[in-house]
Scaffold this motif. Sequence first.
Motif, PDB file in Angstrom:
ATOM      1  N   MET A 122      10.620  17.957   8.653  1.00 35.27           N
ATOM      2  CA  MET A 122      11.718  18.392   9.516  1.00 35.27           C
ATOM      3  C   MET A 122      11.245  19.437  10.520  1.00 35.27           C
ATOM      4  O   MET A 122      11.822  19.583  11.594  1.00 35.27           O
ATOM      5  N   GLY A 123      10.195  20.166  10.170  1.00 39.27           N
ATOM      6  CA  GLY A 123       9.638  21.141  11.107  1.00 39.27           C
ATOM      7  C   GLY A 123       9.051  20.443  12.323  1.00 39.27           C
ATOM      8  O   GLY A 123       9.281  20.845  13.467  1.00 39.27           O
ATOM      9  N   ALA A 182      11.884  19.126  14.446  1.00 37.60           N
ATOM     10  CA  ALA A 182      12.567  20.161  15.223  1.00 37.60           C
ATOM     11  C   ALA A 182      11.738  20.574  16.437  1.00 37.60           C
ATOM     12  O   ALA A 182      12.264  20.885  17.497  1.00 37.60           O
ATOM     13  N   ARG A 183      10.445  20.553  16.255  1.00 35.78           N
ATOM     14  CA  ARG A 183       9.575  21.002  17.333  1.00 35.78           C
ATOM     15  C   ARG A 183       9.482  19.974  18.451  1.00 35.78           C
ATOM     16  O   ARG A 183       9.326  20.328  19.616  1.00 35.78           O
ATOM     17  N   ALA A 242      18.818  16.519  18.911  1.00 35.58           N
ATOM     18  CA  ALA A 242      18.158  17.451  17.999  1.00 35.58           C
ATOM     19  C   ALA A 242      18.868  18.799  17.966  1.00 35.58           C
ATOM     20  O   ALA A 242      19.027  19.408  16.906  1.00 35.58           O
ATOM     21  N   PHE A 260      20.168  20.103  14.093  1.00 35.16           N
ATOM     22  CA  PHE A 260      19.657  21.221  13.315  1.00 35.16           C
ATOM     23  C   PHE A 260      20.668  22.365  13.183  1.00 35.16           C
ATOM     24  O   PHE A 260      20.511  23.247  12.362  1.00 35.16           O
ATOM     25  N   LEU A 311      18.262  17.503   3.749  1.00 39.95           N
ATOM     26  CA  LEU A 311      16.850  17.506   4.132  1.00 39.95           C
ATOM     27  C   LEU A 311      16.469  18.810   4.823  1.00 39.95           C
ATOM     28  O   LEU A 311      15.429  19.394   4.555  1.00 39.95           O
ATOM     29  N   ALA A 341      16.411  21.709   2.281  1.00 42.91           N
ATOM     30  CA  ALA A 341      15.419  21.655   1.211  1.00 42.91           C
ATOM     31  C   ALA A 341      14.061  22.201   1.641  1.00 42.91           C
ATOM     32  O   ALA A 341      13.217  22.491   0.811  1.00 42.91           O
ATOM     33  N   VAL A 342      13.867  22.321   2.953  1.00 43.93           N
ATOM     34  CA  VAL A 342      12.558  22.741   3.445  1.00 43.93           C
ATOM     35  C   VAL A 342      12.361  24.232   3.207  1.00 43.93           C
ATOM     36  O   VAL A 342      13.188  25.036   3.636  1.00 43.93           O
ATOM     37  N   PRO A 343      11.288  24.620   2.524  1.00 43.46           N
ATOM     38  CA  PRO A 343      11.019  26.054   2.435  1.00 43.46           C
ATOM     39  C   PRO A 343      10.695  26.581   3.828  1.00 43.46           C
ATOM     40  O   PRO A 343       9.965  25.939   4.575  1.00 43.46           O
ATOM     41  N   ARG A 344      11.296  27.704   4.183  1.00 39.09           N
ATOM     42  CA  ARG A 344      11.113  28.207   5.546  1.00 39.09           C
ATOM     43  C   ARG A 344      10.086  29.312   5.573  1.00 39.09           C
ATOM     44  O   ARG A 344      10.112  30.213   4.759  1.00 39.09           O
ATOM     45  N   ASP A 376       9.748  31.207   8.293  1.00 34.00           N
ATOM     46  CA  ASP A 376      10.192  32.250   9.213  1.00 34.00           C
ATOM     47  C   ASP A 376      11.328  33.077   8.636  1.00 34.00           C
ATOM     48  O   ASP A 376      11.768  34.028   9.244  1.00 34.00           O
ATOM     49  N   ILE A 377      11.829  32.679   7.478  1.00 35.90           N
ATOM     50  CA  ILE A 377      12.950  33.424   6.911  1.00 35.90           C
ATOM     51  C   ILE A 377      12.588  33.801   5.491  1.00 35.90           C
ATOM     52  O   ILE A 377      12.112  32.963   4.728  1.00 35.90           O
ATOM     53  N   PRO A 392       5.356  24.371  11.805  1.00 37.01           N
ATOM     54  CA  PRO A 392       6.595  24.061  12.516  1.00 37.01           C
ATOM     55  C   PRO A 392       7.815  24.423  11.661  1.00 37.01           C
ATOM     56  O   PRO A 392       7.808  24.247  10.454  1.00 37.01           O
ATOM     57  N   VAL A 393       8.814  24.939  12.320  1.00 37.47           N
ATOM     58  CA  VAL A 393       9.997  25.443  11.641  1.00 37.47           C
ATOM     59  C   VAL A 393      11.159  24.496  11.907  1.00 37.47           C
ATOM     60  O   VAL A 393      11.329  24.041  13.031  1.00 37.47           O
ATOM     61  N   PRO A 394      11.954  24.155  10.884  1.00 37.80           N
ATOM     62  CA  PRO A 394      13.033  23.187  11.108  1.00 37.80           C
ATOM     63  C   PRO A 394      14.218  23.783  11.861  1.00 37.80           C
ATOM     64  O   PRO A 394      15.337  23.745  11.392  1.00 37.80           O
TER      65      PRO A 394
END
Lengths: 341, 325
Positions: A219-220, A223-224, A243, A247, A258, A261-264, A266-267, B262-264
């Motif tokens: 998903m990263g 998003a990019r 997009a 998001f 989805l 579930a992604v470990p982030r 940036d947070i 990349p960040v979602p």
Amino acid sequence: MPDEQLLSVRDLRISYRTGTGEADLVRAASFDVAPGEIVCLVGESGSGKTLTGRAILGLLHHNDRMRVSGSVVFGGRELTGLPDRSLRTVRGSQIAMIFQDPVAALDPVVRVGEQVAEAMARRGRRRGRSRVSGEIADLLRRVGITDPELRMRQFPHEISGGMCQRIGIAIALAGDPGLLVADEPTTALDVTIQAQVLDLIAELRRERGLSVLLITHDMGVAARMADRILVMYAGSIVEEAPAADFFVHAAHPYGLGLIRAVPRIDIDRPGRLSAIPGAVPEARNRPPGCAFHPRCPVRLDLCAEEEPAPLRLGGQLVACHRAADMLTGRLSLWDSEAPVG
Amino acid sequence: MASDLLAATGLVRHYRLRRRWWRAEPPRIVRAVDGVNVRVPAGTTVGLVGESGCGKTTLGRLLLRLEQPTAGEITFAGQDWLAKRGEQLREARKDMQAIFQDPLGSLDPRATVAQVIGEALAAHGMEPAKSGRADKIAELLRSVGLGPDVARRYPNELSGGQRQRVTIARSIAVQPKFIVCDEAVSALDVSVQAQIINLLSDLQDALGISYLFISHNLATVRHLADTVAVMYLGKVVERAPAGELFAAPAHPYTVALLAAVPVPDPAAPRIEQNLSGDLHSATDLPSGCRFRLRCPRAAEICAQVEPPLEALSDGHVAACHFPHR
């Protein structure tokens, strides 16, 4: 505005005959890709993403077990049903593909320069030997390969995975295609190299107006890169959205799941991840009704009985009985993980 | 320190490439691990990150004694881990287990889940009496979120996430103190990956197990690790408590690694700091700092002097002449 689209896929259906009956691997998928647009097809493994990509290039063959139906129109021309001979002129010069394993995609016993030359020759660009090698060097330089004259003489095993993927992109671009189907192109690469390859794809879109169908589970990455997102689950496209909308407020519980579930990185989010319980069903064990309902935290009784039809909500197209509630009511999802069995 | 479950100092693993008789030059050496210190306090998780080829897997294998180090010392549970031999080592291995990337490859395709787990118990003489066996296995399966019916099944009948749960059940069956997780969630889909990450952290809370969590995915490491070490070409270039490493990375390599993930969220600010080039070969390392050829901050001194790991603040070390502060 269908004639503005570069690629239009309608009712794409891929089914496979098993011992006990027929299983749908892709079910009535319909979507478009506009010129210069990057569309990301996301979903977990087994959702049918790769098959969809291959079907667009006519790489799936009818045989006693596999059946492909539906329509794929590229640049106003219907591709399904074209004889292999005509398809071969489409592949490479109009639609090209790059793959997940860049080393396996190259011929291990042929120097990379020759592989690029072969791609150029096939697209009818046969020239004198010296001019060809100059052109190859230019093309390799364009995809970010330093020292192309040296690289051309090397074999795939002598160069890194990231560089092999750049060669794959060079081969794909040799025929000057309008659409690039990229199937998990950076999954096998390190993050730093992934960033380089993604930047290259974005740059090529900007410069050449290349359209890209990017198949990814990350998903990263989506998003990019994406202008538009297609979410696939168990062979169906369950959500289609710009997009920027997706998001912020995904309307299908699977899409939202989805993202969550992604470990982030940036947070700082201590504690538990919001996992989606269970796993993608196999095509032959597809649940009745909405295929996602056994894993869905907001399912209704209806969801097990009736398959939801795609519904347009603003810019989003969603196949979910609770899509409207998802967008307005902010249903709460996966506060705690359900047991898996 | 007394609270360290595992402490390795000066670990080195060099591989000598075969010398060709027709070649005059001395045999080349791959410096896979080139002087690394690791400390794992009891009950915590140390994350180990870096690109492929940086030596993180070799380091894990050294700790597991699947490879013999060229030099260095390892103290595990207060004992000299490298001095253990034969039967003594086999017994001690109960305390240190491993989970690998490919669960299908780590499970015998012809053994049922019950046999797989039973074998692990038997290998360490922990096999319960026959009557209690099924209960014990069901209990282990329950602790990794699987139903008792899974015990009769073969690995090919399970999904990837279920298989990884089985390898975890096998690891915890012998009540280890320490588990090396080498890319344990990398092959799994994102939704299942989240399930396994949650499971690992629950097991740590319940059983007090320590982990070395090896991964190329910095985001998963951020989620699990208390301390993070970043490796580059056989050396640790930065180590810090997880919160600090992600908030204030000091080594330019760490900064670039973080920026590349990349960040979602398309609205997230993007830091343009892409590394150029690939990981350098571990056979002929550049002079001075190993990272200097890809480093945006490289200066003259970097080619001459290899920067040592220096403390920037409490628990935060980096090997760079010009660390970010």
